[in-house]
Design a protein around this motif. Structure first.
Motif, PDB file in Angstrom:
ATOM      1  N   THR A 160       0.839  -1.189   0.000  1.00  0.00           N
ATOM      2  CA  THR A 160       0.000   0.000   0.000  1.00  0.00           C
ATOM      3  C   THR A 160       0.876   1.241   0.000  1.00  0.00           C
ATOM      4  O   THR A 160       1.815   1.352   0.783  1.00  0.00           O
ATOM      5  N   GLU A 162       0.618   5.485   0.038  1.00  0.00           N
ATOM      6  CA  GLU A 162      -0.219   6.656   0.303  1.00  0.00           C
ATOM      7  C   GLU A 162       0.446   7.879  -0.307  1.00  0.00           C
ATOM      8  O   GLU A 162       1.658   8.043  -0.200  1.00  0.00           O
ATOM      9  N   GLN A 164      -0.469  12.297  -1.555  1.00  0.00           N
ATOM     10  CA  GLN A 164      -1.381  13.420  -1.716  1.00  0.00           C
ATOM     11  C   GLN A 164      -1.334  13.867  -3.179  1.00  0.00           C
ATOM     12  O   GLN A 164      -0.245  14.178  -3.699  1.00  0.00           O
ATOM     13  N   THR A 180      -5.826  12.329   0.671  1.00  0.00           N
ATOM     14  CA  THR A 180      -4.886  11.208   0.530  1.00  0.00           C
ATOM     15  C   THR A 180      -5.480  10.121  -0.349  1.00  0.00           C
ATOM     16  O   THR A 180      -6.632   9.721  -0.164  1.00  0.00           O
ATOM     17  N   TYR A 182      -4.881   6.178  -1.581  1.00  0.00           N
ATOM     18  CA  TYR A 182      -4.224   4.928  -1.200  1.00  0.00           C
ATOM     19  C   TYR A 182      -4.193   4.031  -2.435  1.00  0.00           C
ATOM     20  O   TYR A 182      -5.232   3.715  -3.004  1.00  0.00           O
ATOM     21  N   ASP A 184      -3.431   0.397  -3.585  1.00  0.00           N
ATOM     22  CA  ASP A 184      -3.273  -0.973  -3.088  1.00  0.00           C
ATOM     23  C   ASP A 184      -2.819  -1.839  -4.252  1.00  0.00           C
ATOM     24  O   ASP A 184      -3.532  -1.999  -5.238  1.00  0.00           O
TER      25      ASP A 184
END
Length: 192
Positions: A160, A162, A164, A180, A182, A184
């Protein structure tokens, strides 16, 4: 005597590089789609908006005896994004967000892999998205490796990332709950 010396030098040279010979290169299994690149972002803080990229390719190198030498390279077709909602997909592909006409691909190239004792790792690399490149980290878990039923050998990882969107020049304001994204990532590779 010279022949034995040459053999000795060749053997010593081989032994000096032998540890790297055990590293295996894997092609990400996009043909059988045993890999995926999904994303999620909060929708106003009330729910998760989820989607995926259908077209991507990549490879990785992994050696369980020397995991620090692992590397990953990925390329994603940004226009292949889908959230199961045609109008929203069109908007995300527009110049408000991904601007896929100008930036048709996103790429990731790892720079380091730091394994932890519990089987997890931190993968660091350069993510290029929307024409901007930033260093990012990915929390990675090794799922497993071994022979498959078709005579091949596979390894799989889950991670994962993360980030911005504003850090990549995507300025469209979705509100404070949606700052944010994410990513995956599920990578299953077939040893080359």
């Amino acid at each position: 005597m010279k022949m034995n010396t040459l053999k000795g030098i060749a053997l010593a040279g081989f032994m000096a590089v032998a540890p790297t010979a055990f590293a295996a290169d894997y092609a990400v299994d996009t043909q059988g789609m045993h890999a995926s690149v999904n994303f999620r972002i909060s929708h106003l803080g009330y729910s998760w908006l989820k989607g995926r990229f259908n077209d991507f390719d990549g490879s990785f190198s992994y050696d369980a005896e020397n995991p620090e030498a692992s590397s990953v390279s990925m390329e994603i077709d940004t226009a292949s994004l889908t959230t199961n909602h045609a109008e929203r997909d069109k908007h995300i592909r527009s110049d408000d967000f991904l601007n896929v006409d100008e930036y048709p691909t996103a790429t990731f190239q790892s720079t380091s892999f730091a394994p932890n004792a519990d089987g997890t790792a931190v993968l660091t690399g350069d993510l290029t998205l929307h024409g901007v490149t930033n260093e990012v980290t990915v929390d990675v878990t090794k799922i497993g490796e071994g022979e498959d039923p078709w005579g091949g050998y596979r390894a799989g990882f889950s991670g994962t990332l993360e980030f911005q969107p504003a850090d990549f020049g995507i300025e469209y304001n979705l509100g404070p709950a949606s700052e944010t994204v994410y990513l995956d990532i599920e990578l299953e590779g077939v040893r080359k």
